[in-house]
Design a protein around this motif. Structure first.
Motif, PDB file in Angstrom:
ATOM      1  N   MET A 134       5.958 -21.915 -17.949  1.00 54.22           N
ATOM      2  CA  MET A 134       5.570 -22.984 -17.043  1.00 54.22           C
ATOM      3  C   MET A 134       4.596 -22.426 -16.003  1.00 54.22           C
ATOM      4  O   MET A 134       4.691 -21.272 -15.609  1.00 54.22           O
ATOM      5  CB  MET A 134       6.817 -23.579 -16.373  1.00 54.22           C
ATOM      6  N   PRO A 135       3.621 -23.222 -15.546  1.00 52.72           N
ATOM      7  CA  PRO A 135       2.694 -22.748 -14.509  1.00 52.72           C
ATOM      8  C   PRO A 135       3.390 -22.693 -13.141  1.00 52.72           C
ATOM      9  O   PRO A 135       4.176 -23.572 -12.808  1.00 52.72           O
ATOM     10  CB  PRO A 135       1.584 -23.801 -14.525  1.00 52.72           C
ATOM     11  N   TYR A 136       3.102 -21.675 -12.393  1.00 54.67           N
ATOM     12  CA  TYR A 136       3.688 -21.507 -11.062  1.00 54.67           C
ATOM     13  C   TYR A 136       2.584 -21.509 -10.008  1.00 54.67           C
ATOM     14  O   TYR A 136       1.434 -21.149 -10.286  1.00 54.67           O
ATOM     15  CB  TYR A 136       4.462 -20.185 -10.975  1.00 54.67           C
ATOM     16  N   LEU A 137       2.943 -21.911  -8.798  1.00 53.26           N
ATOM     17  CA  LEU A 137       2.027 -21.801  -7.664  1.00 53.26           C
ATOM     18  C   LEU A 137       2.049 -20.360  -7.170  1.00 53.26           C
ATOM     19  O   LEU A 137       3.112 -19.789  -6.940  1.00 53.26           O
ATOM     20  CB  LEU A 137       2.442 -22.751  -6.540  1.00 53.26           C
ATOM     21  N   VAL A 138       0.874 -19.801  -6.996  1.00 53.49           N
ATOM     22  CA  VAL A 138       0.746 -18.400  -6.572  1.00 53.49           C
ATOM     23  C   VAL A 138       0.428 -18.361  -5.084  1.00 53.49           C
ATOM     24  O   VAL A 138      -0.464 -19.071  -4.606  1.00 53.49           O
ATOM     25  CB  VAL A 138      -0.364 -17.685  -7.371  1.00 53.49           C
ATOM     26  N   THR A 139       1.151 -17.538  -4.359  1.00 51.05           N
ATOM     27  CA  THR A 139       0.905 -17.342  -2.928  1.00 51.05           C
ATOM     28  C   THR A 139       0.692 -15.853  -2.675  1.00 51.05           C
ATOM     29  O   THR A 139       1.506 -15.026  -3.088  1.00 51.05           O
ATOM     30  CB  THR A 139       2.083 -17.845  -2.080  1.00 51.05           C
ATOM     31  N   ILE A 140      -0.416 -15.531  -2.000  1.00 47.33           N
ATOM     32  CA  ILE A 140      -0.783 -14.124  -1.796  1.00 47.33           C
ATOM     33  C   ILE A 140      -1.104 -13.878  -0.322  1.00 47.33           C
ATOM     34  O   ILE A 140      -1.800 -14.671   0.314  1.00 47.33           O
ATOM     35  CB  ILE A 140      -2.008 -13.743  -2.655  1.00 47.33           C
ATOM     36  N   GLY A 141      -0.595 -12.792   0.205  1.00 44.81           N
ATOM     37  CA  GLY A 141      -0.964 -12.306   1.532  1.00 44.81           C
ATOM     38  C   GLY A 141      -1.452 -10.866   1.398  1.00 44.81           C
ATOM     39  O   GLY A 141      -1.006 -10.127   0.515  1.00 44.81           O
ATOM     40  N   LEU A 142      -2.361 -10.471   2.258  1.00 46.76           N
ATOM     41  CA  LEU A 142      -2.965  -9.137   2.160  1.00 46.76           C
ATOM     42  C   LEU A 142      -2.746  -8.324   3.429  1.00 46.76           C
ATOM     43  O   LEU A 142      -2.764  -8.864   4.537  1.00 46.76           O
ATOM     44  CB  LEU A 142      -4.465  -9.250   1.901  1.00 46.76           C
ATOM     45  N   GLU A 143      -2.563  -7.037   3.240  1.00 50.57           N
ATOM     46  CA  GLU A 143      -2.576  -6.069   4.335  1.00 50.57           C
ATOM     47  C   GLU A 143      -3.692  -5.086   4.011  1.00 50.57           C
ATOM     48  O   GLU A 143      -3.564  -4.269   3.101  1.00 50.57           O
ATOM     49  CB  GLU A 143      -1.226  -5.349   4.442  1.00 50.57           C
ATOM     50  N   VAL A 144      -4.797  -5.214   4.730  1.00 49.28           N
ATOM     51  CA  VAL A 144      -5.962  -4.362   4.483  1.00 49.28           C
ATOM     52  C   VAL A 144      -5.976  -3.239   5.504  1.00 49.28           C
ATOM     53  O   VAL A 144      -5.975  -3.479   6.715  1.00 49.28           O
ATOM     54  CB  VAL A 144      -7.265  -5.175   4.558  1.00 49.28           C
ATOM     55  N   HIS A 145      -5.981  -2.005   5.015  1.00 47.23           N
ATOM     56  CA  HIS A 145      -6.058  -0.831   5.875  1.00 47.23           C
ATOM     57  C   HIS A 145      -7.502  -0.342   5.879  1.00 47.23           C
ATOM     58  O   HIS A 145      -8.053  -0.026   4.819  1.00 47.23           O
ATOM     59  CB  HIS A 145      -5.141   0.279   5.380  1.00 47.23           C
ATOM     60  N   CYS A 146      -8.104  -0.297   7.045  1.00 51.36           N
ATOM     61  CA  CYS A 146      -9.525   0.045   7.133  1.00 51.36           C
ATOM     62  C   CYS A 146      -9.746   1.111   8.200  1.00 51.36           C
ATOM     63  O   CYS A 146      -9.342   0.937   9.356  1.00 51.36           O
ATOM     64  CB  CYS A 146     -10.326  -1.212   7.465  1.00 51.36           C
ATOM     65  N   GLN A 147     -10.358   2.219   7.808  1.00 44.50           N
ATOM     66  CA  GLN A 147     -10.644   3.278   8.769  1.00 44.50           C
ATOM     67  C   GLN A 147     -11.713   2.826   9.767  1.00 44.50           C
ATOM     68  O   GLN A 147     -12.718   2.228   9.392  1.00 44.50           O
ATOM     69  CB  GLN A 147     -11.111   4.541   8.050  1.00 44.50           C
ATOM     70  N   VAL A 148     -11.465   3.120  11.033  1.00 45.94           N
ATOM     71  CA  VAL A 148     -12.416   2.779  12.090  1.00 45.94           C
ATOM     72  C   VAL A 148     -13.466   3.878  12.172  1.00 45.94           C
ATOM     73  O   VAL A 148     -13.163   5.068  12.054  1.00 45.94           O
ATOM     74  CB  VAL A 148     -11.697   2.628  13.450  1.00 45.94           C
ATOM     75  N   LYS A 149     -14.710   3.478  12.368  1.00 42.17           N
ATOM     76  CA  LYS A 149     -15.831   4.424  12.383  1.00 42.17           C
ATOM     77  C   LYS A 149     -15.921   5.131  13.740  1.00 42.17           C
ATOM     78  O   LYS A 149     -16.513   4.622  14.688  1.00 42.17           O
ATOM     79  CB  LYS A 149     -17.130   3.664  12.087  1.00 42.17           C
ATOM     80  N   THR A 150     -15.293   6.291  13.834  1.00 42.93           N
ATOM     81  CA  THR A 150     -15.307   7.080  15.069  1.00 42.93           C
ATOM     82  C   THR A 150     -15.633   8.529  14.731  1.00 42.93           C
ATOM     83  O   THR A 150     -15.526   8.955  13.582  1.00 42.93           O
ATOM     84  CB  THR A 150     -13.941   7.037  15.777  1.00 42.93           C
ATOM     85  N   GLN A 151     -16.003   9.291  15.759  1.00 46.73           N
ATOM     86  CA  GLN A 151     -16.319  10.706  15.565  1.00 46.73           C
ATOM     87  C   GLN A 151     -15.052  11.553  15.471  1.00 46.73           C
ATOM     88  O   GLN A 151     -15.038  12.577  14.784  1.00 46.73           O
ATOM     89  CB  GLN A 151     -17.191  11.224  16.721  1.00 46.73           C
ATOM     90  N   THR A 152     -14.011  11.130  16.159  1.00 45.39           N
ATOM     91  CA  THR A 152     -12.786  11.930  16.199  1.00 45.39           C
ATOM     92  C   THR A 152     -11.581  11.084  15.805  1.00 45.39           C
ATOM     93  O   THR A 152     -11.656   9.865  15.706  1.00 45.39           O
ATOM     94  CB  THR A 152     -12.558  12.516  17.608  1.00 45.39           C
ATOM     95  N   LYS A 153     -10.463  11.747  15.607  1.00 45.06           N
ATOM     96  CA  LYS A 153      -9.252  11.079  15.128  1.00 45.06           C
ATOM     97  C   LYS A 153      -8.597  10.252  16.235  1.00 45.06           C
ATOM     98  O   LYS A 153      -9.022  10.260  17.380  1.00 45.06           O
ATOM     99  CB  LYS A 153      -8.287  12.129  14.576  1.00 45.06           C
ATOM    100  N   MET A 154      -7.544   9.543  15.850  1.00 47.74           N
ATOM    101  CA  MET A 154      -6.938   8.560  16.741  1.00 47.74           C
ATOM    102  C   MET A 154      -6.270   9.178  17.950  1.00 47.74           C
ATOM    103  O   MET A 154      -6.360   8.670  19.063  1.00 47.74           O
ATOM    104  CB  MET A 154      -5.914   7.724  15.943  1.00 47.74           C
ATOM    105  N   PHE A 155      -5.597  10.313  17.772  1.00 48.63           N
ATOM    106  CA  PHE A 155      -4.805  10.876  18.870  1.00 48.63           C
ATOM    107  C   PHE A 155      -5.135  12.335  19.173  1.00 48.63           C
ATOM    108  O   PHE A 155      -4.385  13.002  19.880  1.00 48.63           O
ATOM    109  CB  PHE A 155      -3.302  10.745  18.550  1.00 48.63           C
ATOM    110  N   CYS A 156      -6.248  12.829  18.611  1.00 43.38           N
ATOM    111  CA  CYS A 156      -6.653  14.215  18.895  1.00 43.38           C
ATOM    112  C   CYS A 156      -8.164  14.322  18.788  1.00 43.38           C
ATOM    113  O   CYS A 156      -8.841  13.353  18.439  1.00 43.38           O
ATOM    114  CB  CYS A 156      -5.963  15.193  17.944  1.00 43.38           C
ATOM    115  N   ALA A 157      -8.690  15.508  19.062  1.00 43.04           N
ATOM    116  CA  ALA A 157     -10.143  15.698  19.092  1.00 43.04           C
ATOM    117  C   ALA A 157     -10.698  16.219  17.777  1.00 43.04           C
ATOM    118  O   ALA A 157     -11.877  16.577  17.695  1.00 43.04           O
ATOM    119  CB  ALA A 157     -10.507  16.665  20.224  1.00 43.04           C
TER     120      ALA A 157
END
Length: 486
Positions: free
Chosen positions: A1-24
Motif C-alpha cells: 500500500m502507498p504510504y505518506l512520507v515525512t522527512i526532517g533533516l539535520e544538516v551539519h555544516c562547517q563554518v568558514k573560519t580561520q581557527t577552531k570553535m574553542f581554541c586557536a
C-alpha cells in the motif's frame, strides 16, 4: 500500500573560519593527520575553551539569510556520549537557547534533480526550520581493515547544525533543499559547504504513515550522508524497506541506520537514543552570549539572496526565469553577467549576454575544468565581442569561432581576431553586386524560393559567401537576398 512520507533533516555544516570553535588551532583540510591540535581540541584534562567570535557571527548571519529569529541570550550546553572520535566524552553544543530559531529554506526549482523539474509537486515551497545551533565537530575516523586511524585535525571545527521541521515529502525535495541551502550558505560567505570535503553532512529522519490524519510514524534516522545523489538513493531504499515491513505488519523501531552505497542498502547501527539519554546540562566553562550587538554587526553583511537576484535579473535585464536561475546560482557568475551586460549607451541586451554565457562560455569552462572566477577572458573583452554581433559585424556562429580563439589568446582584441579569421564587413557595393550575380545565375532556385521554399535562401546565401573575398555576416547576406527577391 502507498504510504505518506515525512522527512526532517539535520544538516551539519562547517563554518568558514580561520581557527577552531574553542581554541586557536587552524582549521584545515587534507593536511597531515593530527598536526593542527592542542590540549583543548584533544580534550586533555584541565584545558579550557575560549569562544570563537567569528563562528558565532557567521551563524547569526546564516540565521538572517534564512529568516530566523534569535533569543536575546544564547547558552552553551554539554551533550554527553562516548564516541572514539570525541575524547572528552561530551560535545560542547547548544540545547535550550540556540543562536537561531525558526526561519525557512526556499526550494529553488533548478535545484531539483533534472528528471523531475518539469513535474515539481510543490513549486515555490519553503521548508520551515526549527533551529540552528553552533557546536564543535568531532575527529575524522578512517577504518583500515582491522585498524582505525583517528585524525583530530577536524575536531573542534565550528559546526552549525541546521534542523528542519518535518516538512519534506520526497527524496527529490530533499535534493532541492540541500542544493538550495548550499547555494545560500556559499553566497552568504558563511561556509564553503563542500560535501566532498566533509564540510556539509546530513542526517535524514524518515517516517511513514497511511493517511494525513494519522500521527507521524516511528522515526528512522539515516546517519552522516555526504552526497546528494547518495541521499536520494538512500531515501528511496529506506521508504521501500519501511513500506514492505509495514505491509507485513512489522512495526518500525526508532533507530539509527547507515547507508552502504556499494550495496545500495541501509543497515542498523543502534536503536535511537532520546534527548534525555545525552544528559544535557549547561556548560560551566563558557559564558552566555548576548546576540543583539552581534546581529547589529552582521546585518549589513546580508547579501542579495539567489531568488532575489534571479527576480531582479528577470525584471532588469529581460532574461527568462531559467536563465536568471542559472546566472544567480553562483555569485561570481552573476557578477560576470552584469559586467558583460554593462549599462547606459554601451549596454548589450541581457538575453543575448545570457545566451552567450550559458551556451558558449560555461560549456568551454566546464570542458577545461575552469571556474568562472578564473575565466581567462575579461568581461570587457566579451562585451566587445558581443558588441560586434550587436552592430551586425559578426553572426552568432562567427562570434563563437572568435571566442574559441580569444579564450586561448585573451590579450588580443576580438575585432582583431575577427579580421584575422576573415570576418569583416564586405563593401556594400560589392555585396550588392554579388547578390545580383548569384540571383541571375540561379533562376530555377529563385523561382522555387518565390514559390515558398524559403530553405533555399540558405543555399543562395552560401553561394554569395563563397564568391566574396571576405567572410561577411551570413544574416546580412540573407536579409539582402530577401529584400531583392521581394
Amino acid at each position: 500500500m502507498p504510504y505518506l512520507v515525512t522527512i526532517g533533516l539535520e544538516v551539519h555544516c562547517q563554518v568558514k573560519t580561520q581557527t577552531k570553535m574553542f581554541c586557536a588551532c587552524r582549521t584545515s583540510f587534507a593536511e597531515d593527520p593530527n598536526t593542527n591540535t592542542c590540549p583543548v581540541c584533544l580534550g586533555l584534562p584541565g584545558a579550557l575553551p575560549v569562544l570563537n567570535r567569528e563562528a558565532i557571527e557567521k551563524t547569526l548571519l546564516t540565521g538572517l539569510l534564512l529568516g530566523c529569529g534569535s533569543p536575546e541570550i544564547s547558552f552553551w550546553d554539554r551533550k554527553n556520549y562516548f564516541y572514539p572520535d570525541m575524547p572528552k566524552n561530551y560535545q560542547t553544543t547548544q540545547m535550550d537557547k540556540p543562536l537561531c530559531l525558526g526561519g525557512g529554506v526556499p526550494l529553488y526549482d533548478h535545484c531539483y534533480p533534472t528528471d523531475v523539474r518539469k513535474n515539481i509537486k510543490n513549486p515555490g515551497k519553503v521548508v520551515r526550520l526549527n533551529r540552528i545551533h553552533l557546536e564543535e565537530d568531532v575527529a575524522k575516523s578512517t577504518h583500515l581493515g582491522t585498524t582505525s586511524v583517528i585524525d583530530f585535525n577536524r575536531a573542534g571545527t565550528p559546526l552549525m547544525e541546521i534542523v528542519s521541521e518535518a516538512d519534506l515529502e520526497s527524496a527529490e525535495e530533499v535534493c532541492s533543499y540541500l542544493r538550495s541551502l548550499q547555494m545560500i550558505l556559499v553566497q552568504g560567505g558563511v561556509s564553503d559547504a563542500d560535501m566532498e570535503k566533509g564540510q556539509m553532512r546530513c542526517d535524514v529522519n524518515i517516517s511513514l504513515r497511511e493517511k494525513e490524519s494519522d500521527p507521524l510514524g516511528t522515526k528512522v534516522e539515516l546517519k552522516n550522508l555526504n552526497s546528494v545523489s547518495a541521499i536520494r538513493r538512500a531515501i528511496h531504499f529506506e521508504v521501500e524497506r519501511q513500506s514492505e515491513e509495514l505491509d507485513m505488519g512489522i512495526p518500525q523501531i526508532q533507530s539509527t541506520r547507515r547507508w552502504d552505497d556499494d550495496r545500495g542498502e541501509t543497515t542498523i547501527l543502534r536503536t535511537k537514543e532520546n534527548a534525555d539519554d545525552y544528559r544535557y546540562f549547561p556548560c560551566p566553562d563558557l559564558l552566555p552570549v548576548r546576540t543583539a550587538p552581534l546581529l547589529e554587526k552582521v546585518l549589513p553583511l546580508v547579501p542579495e539572496l539567489p531568488h532575489q537576484k534571479a527576480a531582479r535579473f528577470e525584471s532588469e535585464y529581460g532574461v527568462t526565469a531559467y536563465d536568471a536561475s542559472v546566472l544567480s546560482s553562483d555569485k561570481d557568475l552573476a557578477v560576470f553577467f552584469e559586467e558583460v551586460s554593462g549599462h547606459g549607451a554601451g549596454a548589450i541586451a541581457g538575453k543575448k549576454v545570457a545566451n552567450f554565457i550559458i551556451n558558449n562560455l560555461l560549456g568551454l569552462l566546464n570542458e577545461r575544468s575552469i571556474a568562472i572566477a578564473e575565466c581567462p577572458v575579461s568581461t570587457a573583452k566579451i562585451h566587445d565581442l558581443l558588441a560586434l554581433v550587436e552592430d551586425g559585424t559578426l553572426a552568432s556562429s562567427q562570434a563563437k569561432e572568435v571566442f574559441t580563439v580569444l579564450f586561448d589568446s585573451p590579450d588580443e582584441a576580438p575585432a582583431a581576431i575577427a579580421k584575422e579569421l576573415g570576418f569583416e564587413p564586405t563593401d556594400a557595393g560589392e555585396l550588392d553586386t554579388l547578390c545580383d550575380q548569384v540571383i541571375a545565375a540561379n533562376p530555377e532556385k529563385v523561382a522555387e524560393i518565390k514559390g515558398g521554399n524559403d530553405k533555399l535562401l540558405n543555399w543562395l546565401t552560401g553561394q554569395v559567401m563563397k564568391a566574396s573575398s571576405t567572410k561577411p555576416n551570413p544574416k546580412q547576406v540573407t536579409d539582402l537576398l530577401k529584400a531583392k527577391l521581394g
